[in-house]
Design a protein around this motif. Structure first.
Motif, mmCIF file in Angstrom:
data_model
loop_
_atom_site.group_PDB
_atom_site.id
_atom_site.type_symbol
_atom_site.label_atom_id
_atom_site.label_comp_id
_atom_site.label_asym_id
_atom_site.label_seq_id
_atom_site.Cartn_x
_atom_site.Cartn_y
_atom_site.Cartn_z
ATOM 1 N N ALA A 70 35.841 33.411 37.535
ATOM 2 C CA ALA A 70 36.904 32.631 38.174
ATOM 3 C C ALA A 70 37.117 33.043 39.622
ATOM 4 O O ALA A 70 37.401 32.226 40.473
ATOM 5 C CB ALA A 70 38.194 32.777 37.384
ATOM 6 N N THR A 71 36.979 34.315 39.900
ATOM 7 C CA THR A 71 37.128 34.788 41.276
ATOM 8 C C THR A 71 35.793 35.394 41.715
ATOM 9 O O THR A 71 35.129 36.072 40.941
ATOM 10 C CB THR A 71 38.223 35.869 41.393
ATOM 11 N N PRO A 72 35.385 35.124 42.934
ATOM 12 C CA PRO A 72 34.106 35.677 43.378
ATOM 13 C C PRO A 72 34.146 37.198 43.445
ATOM 14 O O PRO A 72 35.155 37.794 43.812
ATOM 15 C CB PRO A 72 33.914 35.075 44.759
ATOM 16 N N ILE A 73 33.058 37.795 43.065
ATOM 17 C CA ILE A 73 32.952 39.253 43.108
ATOM 18 C C ILE A 73 32.244 39.636 44.394
ATOM 19 O O ILE A 73 31.104 39.191 44.646
ATOM 20 C CB ILE A 73 32.163 39.782 41.895
#
Length: 66
Positions: A60-63
């Motif tokens: 869901a959130t870029p790493i």
């Protein structure tokens, strides 16, 4: 009636009977609630089909990459 007046007027035996009545009533309501909950039929929540129902392919959130 205030708590102090109740403590002076009522005997220990009368207060224990009242407490037992309240406790047993709460236990009975809890037992009926649990029996009702256990006997309920499990149903699937219905709603419009959406793309969000599919499994995600990326986080869901870029790493951030170092």
């Amino acid at each position: 009636m205030s708590m102090e007046m109740l403590a002076r007027v009522a005997s220990t035996h009368e207060l224990s009977i009242a407490f037992s009545f309240v406790f047993m009533t709460c236990a009975l309501v809890l037992a009926f609630g649990m029996a009702f909950l256990i006997s309920m039929e499990e149903r699937v929540l219905k709603g419009p089909p959406s793309a969000a129902a599919e499994a995600p392919t990326a986080p869901a959130t870029p790493i951030p990459q170092e």
